[in-house]
Scaffold this active site. Structure first.
Site, PDB file in Angstrom:
ATOM      1  N   ASP A 100      40.693  24.365  27.500  1.00 45.37           N
ATOM      2  CA  ASP A 100      42.013  23.806  27.787  1.00 45.37           C
ATOM      3  C   ASP A 100      41.874  22.295  27.950  1.00 45.37           C
ATOM      4  O   ASP A 100      40.773  21.746  27.958  1.00 45.37           O
ATOM      5  CB  ASP A 100      42.633  24.459  29.017  1.00 45.37           C
ATOM      6  N   ASP A 274      45.197  34.352  28.133  1.00 48.00           N
ATOM      7  CA  ASP A 274      44.073  34.126  29.050  1.00 48.00           C
ATOM      8  C   ASP A 274      44.578  34.139  30.476  1.00 48.00           C
ATOM      9  O   ASP A 274      45.749  33.840  30.736  1.00 48.00           O
ATOM     10  CB  ASP A 274      43.398  32.777  28.781  1.00 48.00           C
ATOM     11  N   CYS A 312      37.839  55.899  32.712  1.00 50.58           N
ATOM     12  CA  CYS A 312      37.281  54.607  32.298  1.00 50.58           C
ATOM     13  C   CYS A 312      35.799  54.750  31.960  1.00 50.58           C
ATOM     14  O   CYS A 312      35.050  55.408  32.678  1.00 50.58           O
ATOM     15  CB  CYS A 312      37.477  53.579  33.407  1.00 50.58           C
ATOM     16  N   CYS A 314      33.752  52.015  31.621  1.00 49.98           N
ATOM     17  CA  CYS A 314      33.045  50.769  31.926  1.00 49.98           C
ATOM     18  C   CYS A 314      31.782  51.063  32.739  1.00 49.98           C
ATOM     19  O   CYS A 314      31.611  52.157  33.293  1.00 49.98           O
ATOM     20  CB  CYS A 314      33.960  49.789  32.670  1.00 49.98           C
ATOM     21  N   CYS A 317      32.452  52.266  36.407  1.00 51.27           N
ATOM     22  CA  CYS A 317      32.994  53.625  36.555  1.00 51.27           C
ATOM     23  C   CYS A 317      32.003  54.696  36.125  1.00 51.27           C
ATOM     24  O   CYS A 317      32.011  55.809  36.657  1.00 51.27           O
ATOM     25  CB  CYS A 317      34.291  53.753  35.764  1.00 51.27           C
ATOM     26  N   HIS A 343      34.925  45.945  36.018  1.00 53.38           N
ATOM     27  CA  HIS A 343      35.944  46.943  35.699  1.00 53.38           C
ATOM     28  C   HIS A 343      37.246  46.281  35.249  1.00 53.38           C
ATOM     29  O   HIS A 343      37.857  46.705  34.259  1.00 53.38           O
ATOM     30  CB  HIS A 343      36.221  47.840  36.904  1.00 53.38           C
TER      31      HIS A 343
END
Length: 381
Positions: A100, A274, A312, A314, A317, A343
């Protein structure tokens, strides 16, 4: 004519338009690889996504990361990153990088009287020293950082904002864009995106969109939204703005990361998003689930030996329980913060994957209604 002048460093490839919603599926090509859109970009403010390794972020499917010009200018310095070989080498990130302009940070530190045609004067949040950031300086820093996509220096007006000020501000942002284009010295490898402003006034959004997109740039962003205004007002501004943006270039909605905003933004034709939300709330012990937000720190999780979310896949998890993560958080162990952040980032990446699938299947509105009903948002029609 040079090859750099012929081929832009970043380009958008359209793949499919959702017949149900008008949302678009695409791919953005950069010097450091391509990524599918709509896409959520993890935020690595100081050349790192807080608590996460670059390899872990890549493993979630992220093809692009955002870093912050203001923070990297102050520490370690754009010249240090340049001498290290640029951000990709410095932080060992193989994918694309977007920086940015630093505008959002400096405007939050500056007083209105410190904003002039020259630029913005403000005090460093680190040592209180007086600093000046101008369009030219912002581009110089971003050229040193070496990101694939760099952002024009703009003024992000607050909400609410008086009409006349919003108008003066957007017109100054247009003039600043001209200076950014003139200052940009690495056009063959870095794509400069312009930013549309205008507050929450439909006519000003249209004015800014027409002025900014008049420049032949590789992509465009919408700034100054998700700054406190009601969601429906943000959607109204998107409805006014997005149709005026080029079809064949990436469209980036800045600072947006809640599931509802991601899905509604995609429906309106946004390609890139974002936000710091997944890691920020993760560090506070809050996680996102299909049923809404869960505060893992709460006592109700003390003997809950199920994962954050059963469905989930991930790392957190698949390997750890709510009770264990709560224990880590209460004990002040940083691994607990990492697991919550892991997560949350995976959760948003998965949503965007599902959004892309729904676009390809011409059923994004159905997907939105199903997701909203489970999450607890007001159901759309």
């Amino acid at each position: 004519m040079s090859q750099d002048a012929i081929t832009p460093p970043v380009r958008y490839e359209h793949i499919h338009t959702c017949a149900q919603s008008g949302a678009r599926l695409g791919r953005v090509h950069t010097p450091h690889g391509s990524f599918m859109t709509p896409a959520f970009m993890p935020v690595g403010t100081q050349a790192t996504v807080k608590g996460m390794a670059p390899e872990e972020i890549a493993g979630m499917g992220a093809g692009i990361m955002l870093s912050n010009t203001y923070h990297l200018w102050l520490r370690p310095g754009g010249d240090v990153v340049r001498d290290a070989g640029g951000l990709h080498t410095f932080m060992n990130w193989k994918g694309a990088v977007l920086t940015d302009s630093g505008g959002f940070q400096v405007f939050s530190l500056a007083k209105p009287k410190d904003i002039t045609e020259e630029g913005v004067r403000f005090k460093s949040h680190i040592d209180g020293s007086r600093l000046m950031l101008s369009p030219e300086k912002s581009i110089e820093i971003q050229n040193d950082l070496g990101a694939d996509i760099i952002m024009a220096f703009d003024e992000c007006t607050p909400w609410p904002c008086e009409y006349e000020y919003a108008k003066r501000s957007l017109e100054r942002t247009t003039r600043w864009l001209e200076r950014c284009i003139e200052a940009h010295k690495n056009t063959g490898k870095q794509a400069l995106f312009g930013i549309i402003q205008g507050g929450t006034y439909p006519d000003l959004r249209r004015q800014s969109a027409k002025e900014i997109t008049a420049f032949d740039l590789p992509g465009f962003a919408i700034g100054g939204l998700s700054v406190g205004e009601p969601g429906e007002l943000m959607y109204q501004m998107l409805d006014e703005t997005v149709p005026l943006m080029p079809w064949d270039k990436p469209r980036y909605l800045m600072g947006v990361g809640t599931p509802d905003y991601l899905i509604e933004g995609a429906i309106r034709g946004i390609d890139m998003f974002d936000c710091v939300l997944p890691t920020r709330i993760g560090r506070n012990g809050t996680v996102l689930t299909r049923k809404g937000r869960l505060i893992v720190r709460d006592a109700k999780c003390a003997r809950d030996f199920s994962p954050i979310e059963e469905s989930c896949d991930c790392y957190a998890c698949k390997n750890y329980s709510r009770a264990y993560i709560r224990h880590l958080l209460k004990a002040g162990e940083m691994f607990g913060l990492r697991l919550c952040s892991w997560h949350n980032l995976h959760f948003l990446m998965k949503i965007m994957e599902e959004v892309r699938e729904a676009i390809a299947q011409d059923r994004l509105l159905d997907y939105r209604n199903e997701f909203f009903a489970d999450f607890g948002y007001k159901k759309k029609v």
